[in-house]
Design an enzyme around this catalytic site. Structure first.
Site, short mmCIF file in Angstrom:
data_model
loop_
_atom_site.label_atom_id
_atom_site.label_comp_id
_atom_site.label_asym_id
_atom_site.label_seq_id
_atom_site.Cartn_x
_atom_site.Cartn_y
_atom_site.Cartn_z
N ARG A 1 0.85 -1.19 0.00
CA ARG A 1 0.00 0.00 0.00
C ARG A 1 0.88 1.24 0.00
O ARG A 1 1.76 1.36 0.85
CB ARG A 1 -0.90 0.00 1.24
N HIS B 1 -3.02 10.92 0.86
CA HIS B 1 -2.44 10.72 2.19
C HIS B 1 -1.79 12.04 2.62
O HIS B 1 -0.57 12.12 2.78
CB HIS B 1 -1.45 9.55 2.17
N GLU C 1 -7.36 8.31 6.49
CA GLU C 1 -7.61 8.91 7.81
C GLU C 1 -8.24 10.29 7.78
O GLU C 1 -7.61 11.30 8.12
CB GLU C 1 -6.32 8.96 8.62
N ASN D 1 -7.16 1.80 9.80
CA ASN D 1 -5.85 1.98 10.41
C ASN D 1 -6.03 1.85 11.91
O ASN D 1 -6.80 2.60 12.51
CB ASN D 1 -5.26 3.36 10.09
N TYR E 1 -4.12 1.30 15.70
CA TYR E 1 -2.87 1.30 16.45
C TYR E 1 -3.03 1.00 17.94
O TYR E 1 -2.19 0.34 18.53
CB TYR E 1 -2.17 2.66 16.32
N GLU F 1 -3.24 -0.15 8.08
CA GLU F 1 -2.05 0.25 8.84
C GLU F 1 -2.15 -0.32 10.24
O GLU F 1 -3.24 -0.37 10.83
CB GLU F 1 -1.93 1.78 9.00
C1 PNW Z 1 -1.07 7.17 10.83
N1 PNW Z 1 -3.66 7.89 16.68
O1 PNW Z 1 -1.55 8.24 11.59
C2 PNW Z 1 -0.73 7.72 9.46
O2 PNW Z 1 -1.62 7.26 8.46
C3 PNW Z 1 0.69 7.51 9.04
O3 PNW Z 1 1.02 8.37 7.98
C4 PNW Z 1 1.59 7.69 10.23
O4 PNW Z 1 2.94 7.71 9.90
C5 PNW Z 1 1.28 6.56 11.18
O5 PNW Z 1 -0.08 6.55 11.55
C6 PNW Z 1 2.11 6.60 12.46
O6 PNW Z 1 1.83 7.77 13.18
C7 PNW Z 1 -2.05 8.09 12.86
O7 PNW Z 1 -3.59 8.86 17.44
C8 PNW Z 1 -1.64 8.96 13.84
O8 PNW Z 1 -4.15 6.86 17.07
C9 PNW Z 1 -2.19 8.90 15.11
C10 PNW Z 1 -3.11 7.95 15.39
C11 PNW Z 1 -3.53 7.06 14.43
C12 PNW Z 1 -2.99 7.13 13.18
#
Ligand code: PNW
Length: 491
Positions: A84, A129, A174, A316, A318, A386
């Site tokens: 991706r 993006h 996002e 995405n 995390y 992601e």
């Molecule tokens: C993503 N949160 O952003 C982005 O899509 C990427 O470009 C970035 O490098 C990656 O995560 C790592 O930061 C996020 O607060 C930033 O949970 C913050 C969050 C989630 C996604």
């Protein structure tokens, strides 16, 4: 449900897609080469360098513009099914509009795509993006309702040029980070700091722009190109701190205000912005002296146009937070988007922490998030687009904390599959270290380390790269596997 059930080793089905993800501004560099136009990240980092933690920028980044063959070689080393990546809008359309197409930009992406296809790696393209052409920002960017037209015109150029070979398109990466951080706040370009208003104008125009691109693809390209077009939304898991009615409602409002704003118009059967959150913003707006709700309405026609406009739900994911109705909420400025949500957030101390303040290892949170989305939106096709872990720049190649995180993610994916969640694939963030937005090069997410001091931007696999490769190859999580001599090969 973690680990193997009884003696049965849980396996990923052969058609489950494993990949990695990146984004144009974070890896490409070549910011002003071969006819590329300026985008909002070029503009912001050049005019206002100190907004970035180490005053760096993406002028060179991982220099993938010149190293794309090495990138594809790394994909082959890992044995990826898919990759991706995102397109730089201003590399293709230097002034943002389709009256002027940059042939060198088209050629670069053709080369990248063809190199992947040569080795059976499926390209998954994100159209947006975060690197908006600066010219369009000067007209208001996503706050201008004509944005929907500009995006549709750009999407047409993309489908026309790449859709013969690319079968997976993602319109936006996002929406929450674009609208809340870039328009509402000052933690992403264009740092507009219009929390109470800009966030919501952006939200509405973004989902309509997405739907325009989707319908364009569906009508004019899908019949011959036969691909899929979807959107990626960041969905962290938010769970009530206690079982009290107040905390349960707070968690629901948090989910609606964070990602429901973007998911509900597209994936729900009723369409439009989520109900409880909309009512809350309307009420607060009235109390605050506005004669209109700060959250714009959809017309019935717009609602119907946006509803169902996605072939899959890209997630995405995390981390997670626990949500409380009572704590902290008075800390937010009034009016503001966080005040509209108005809840307190906790990360328990026993969740392992990364190099990013917002990123902790929360138990089984992929499953918790997807299971919620499955129930709410009738089990659409999902991709995790992601998921990953950050370490500090000096943390080296033995990244056991990242290995732990990825293995936990794999168990969570297997729980999803066991439960009938319609999950088709998983993209690790990221293939390699890159420009981590406001954190510059101070937070590293790569399976491959990148040496940013070295003009060649040499890439070296971390331990997590070997572990991910082993999982992809053997389709299960082998806790006994320890890469000893870290020499990478193409199998
Ligand atoms: C993503 N949160 O952003 C982005 O899509 C990427 O470009 C970035 O490098 C990656 O995560 C790592 O930061 C996020 O607060 C930033 O949970 C913050 C969050 C989630 C996604």
């Amino acid at each position: 449900a973690h680990g193997s059930i009884g003696n049965k080793q849980r396996k990923f089905p052969p058609d489950f897609i494993f990949g990695t993800a990146t984004a144009s501004y974070q890896i490409e560099g070549a910011w002003n080469e071969d006819g590329k136009g300026e985008n909002i990240w070029d503009y912001m980092t050049h005019t206002n360098p100190t907004v970035i933690r180490d005053s760096s920028n993406g002028d060179i980044a991982a220099d993938s513009y010149h190293n794309y063959k090495r990138d594809v070689e790394m994909m082959r080393e890992l044995g990826l099914d898919a990759y991706r990546f995102s397109l730089s809008w201003a590399r293709i359309l230097p002034n943002g509009l389709d009256n002027e197409i940059n042939p060198a930009g088209i050629e670069f992406y053709n080369n990248y795509i063809n190199e992947m296809l040569k080795y059976n790696i499926e390209p998954m393209i994100t159209l947006y993006h975060w690197d908006l052409p600066q010219k369009l920002q000067e007209l208001g960017g996503l706050a201008n309702p004509f944005f929907t037209q500009w995006f549709e015109a750009y999407a047409r150029v993309v489908f026309e040029n790449f859709g013969d070979r690319v079968k997976l398109f993602i319109t936006f990466n996002e929406p929450r980070e674009i609208c809340y951080q870039g328009y509402g706040g000052d933690t992403k370009a264009p740092i507009l700091n219009s929390t109470a208003i800009g966030t919501y104008l952006c939200a509405k125009n973004l989902v309509v722009a997405h739907a325009k691109a989707y319908h364009l693809y569906n009508k004019e390209f899908k019949p011959t190109q036969k691909g899929q077009c979807g959107i990626t939304i960041s969905v962290n898991w938010f769970e009530a701190l206690t079982d009290s009615a107040e905390d349960l409602l707070a968690a629901e409002i948090k989910r609606q205000g964070e990602w429901g704003l973007y998911a509900h118009p597209i994936f729900s059967t009723e369409g439009g912005f989520p109900k409880e959150f909309s009512e809350r913003v309307a009420e607060k707006s009235a109390q605050q002296g506005y004669s209109f709700s700060r959250l714009p309405d959809f017309t019935e026609e717009e609602k119907a146009f946006v509803r169902g406009s996605s072939d899959f739900f890209g997630v995405n994911h995390y981390t997670a937070r626990l949500v409380s109705a009572t704590e902290y909420k008075d800390a937010f400025p009034v009016p503001s988007h966080p005040d509209d949500i108005g809840v307190g957030l906790y990360a328990p101390e026993d969740w392992a922490t990364s190099a990013s303040v917002w990123l902790a290892l929360a138990p089984n949170s992929i499953y918790n998030a997807l299971n919620h989305l499955k129930e709410k939106y009738n089990n659409p096709v999902f991709y995790i687009t992601e998921n990953g872990w950050s370490s500090s720049p000096d943390s080296g190649l033995i990244d056991d904390d990242r290995v732990t995180y990825y293995r936990a993610s794999m168990e969570s994916l297997l729980d999803c599959l066991d439960d009938g969640i319609n999950l088709k694939g998983y993209m690790a963030w990221s293939l390699m270290d890159n420009f981590e937005w406001m954190q510059g090069y101070q937070e590293r997410f790569g399976l491959y380390h990148v040496d940013f001091e070295d003009p060649a931007r040499t890439r070296t696999p971390r331990k997590s790269a070997f572990v991910y490769k082993h999982i992809i190859k053997h389709r299960f999580v082998d806790y006994k596997y320890e890469p000893k001599i870290m020499t990478m090969t193409i199998d």
